[in-house]
Enzyme design. Structure first.
Site, PDB file in Angstrom:
ATOM      1  N   LYS A  13       0.755  -1.327   0.097  1.00 37.00           N
ATOM      2  CA  LYS A  13      -0.018  -0.093   0.127  1.00 37.00           C
ATOM      3  C   LYS A  13       0.974   1.175  -0.080  1.00 37.00           C
ATOM      4  O   LYS A  13       0.637   2.174  -0.843  1.00 37.00           O
ATOM      5  CB  LYS A  13      -1.126   0.028   1.244  1.00 37.00           C
ATOM      6  N   ARG A  84      -9.481   1.129   8.459  1.00 33.07           N
ATOM      7  CA  ARG A  84      -8.893  -0.490   8.876  1.00 33.07           C
ATOM      8  C   ARG A  84     -10.234  -1.186   9.556  1.00 33.07           C
ATOM      9  O   ARG A  84      -9.969  -2.212   9.758  1.00 33.07           O
ATOM     10  CB  ARG A  84      -7.786  -0.203   9.714  1.00 33.07           C
ATOM     11  N   ARG A 156      11.255  -2.302  12.025  1.00 31.66           N
ATOM     12  CA  ARG A 156       9.997  -1.985  12.523  1.00 31.66           C
ATOM     13  C   ARG A 156       9.652  -2.811  13.571  1.00 31.66           C
ATOM     14  O   ARG A 156       9.783  -3.932  13.726  1.00 31.66           O
ATOM     15  CB  ARG A 156       8.978  -1.603  11.735  1.00 31.66           C
ATOM     16  N   ARG A 167      -0.619  -9.101  13.343  1.00 36.65           N
ATOM     17  CA  ARG A 167      -1.143  -8.143  12.553  1.00 36.65           C
ATOM     18  C   ARG A 167      -1.790  -8.797  11.310  1.00 36.65           C
ATOM     19  O   ARG A 167      -2.768  -8.399  11.090  1.00 36.65           O
ATOM     20  CB  ARG A 167      -0.067  -7.239  11.805  1.00 36.65           C
TER      21      ARG A 167
END
Ligand code: AP5
Length: 210
Positions: A13, A84, A156, A167
């Site tokens: 994305k 989301r 990250r 996730r």
């Protein structure tokens, strides 16, 4: 024109939104980037968000909608990472409606799960200029030093294995229903997100009518 780019973690994305926004002259709004900015600056919002982000959970809807609401009336948006949840999708429709605008298209990037894991588990990002690397297939020339700006390259917190697993699960439970929200309204375009970034970009431009 207002476009939403949807897809699971690692679908591309951010990569695609940066390029597409430049081509279509849209403003790229990425809630993940906005939150990371708040975290890096140690704001109250950032400290709150970090507790959710590090383990791969979603930041609560009211916090996200409050953060992004002022941007939604501007128009000409390419939204990445928002909405989301169905609550966020409804809030987006309401805000655009109040501004006399609408959402032209929600584009979903479909990518195989193995490919998603491969992309996320290899990712490292420059802490200064945000350039993204894959430590397995395309690492920086000098160990953990950015080729572009010499900044430190870091992994990250939410790209660590347990956070990636969470996730993915959070995406299936809380974000996948957003696809039905747009599908039922006839606003969803589903697109193959596999292949090189350039190939995906060409498909996106065609879908956006550019
Ligand atoms: P966010 O930053 O939005 O994370 P994400 O959706 O998990 O997205 P990623 O950045 O991991 O992936 P992406 O799809 O953008 O792919 P990318 O282009 O980077 O959100 C982070 C966190 O913030 C969330 O977990 C949550 O806590 C919070 N948050 C954010 N928004 C929220 C909201 N609305 N509500 C609640 N909480 C929210 O690509 C990934 C990697 O693959 C890169 O290394 C890239 O170089 C590589 N790559 C890209 N395309 C290709 C390709 N075609 N081939 C090979 N490699 C590729």
């Amino acid at each position: 024109m207002n476009i939403v780019l949807l897809g699971p973690p690692g679908a591309g994305k951010g990569t695609q939104a940066t390029r597409l926004a430049a081509r279509l002259k849209l403003t790229h709004v990425a809630t993940g980037d906005m939150l990371r900015y708040e975290v890096a600056n140690g704001t109250e919002l950032g400290r709150l968000a970090k507790t959710y982000m590090d383990r791969g959970d979603l930041v609560p809807d009211d916090v996200i909608v409050g953060m992004i609401k002022a941007r939604l009336g501007d128009g000409g948006l390419l939204l990445d990472g928002f909405p989301r949840t169905v609550v966020q999708a409804e809030a987006l429709d309401t805000a655009l409606d109040e501004a006399g605008q609408n959402l032209d298209r929600a584009i979903y990037l479909a990518v195989d799960r193995d490919e998603l894991i491969e992309r996320l588990s290899g990712r490292a990002v420059c802490s200064k200029c945000q350039r993204s690397y894959n430590l397995k297939s395309a690492p920086p020339a000098k160990d953990m030093v950015c080729d572009a700006c010499g900044g430190g390259v870091v992994v990250r917190e939410d790209d660590k294995p347990s956070a990636i697993r969470n996730r993915m699960a959070v995406y299936e439970k809380q974000t996948a229903p957003v696809l039905d929200y747009y599908r039922n309204g006839g606003r969803l375009t589903e697109m193959n997100g596999m292949g090189t970034p350039g190939e995906v970009q060409d498909r996106l431009l065609a879908a956006a009518g550019a």
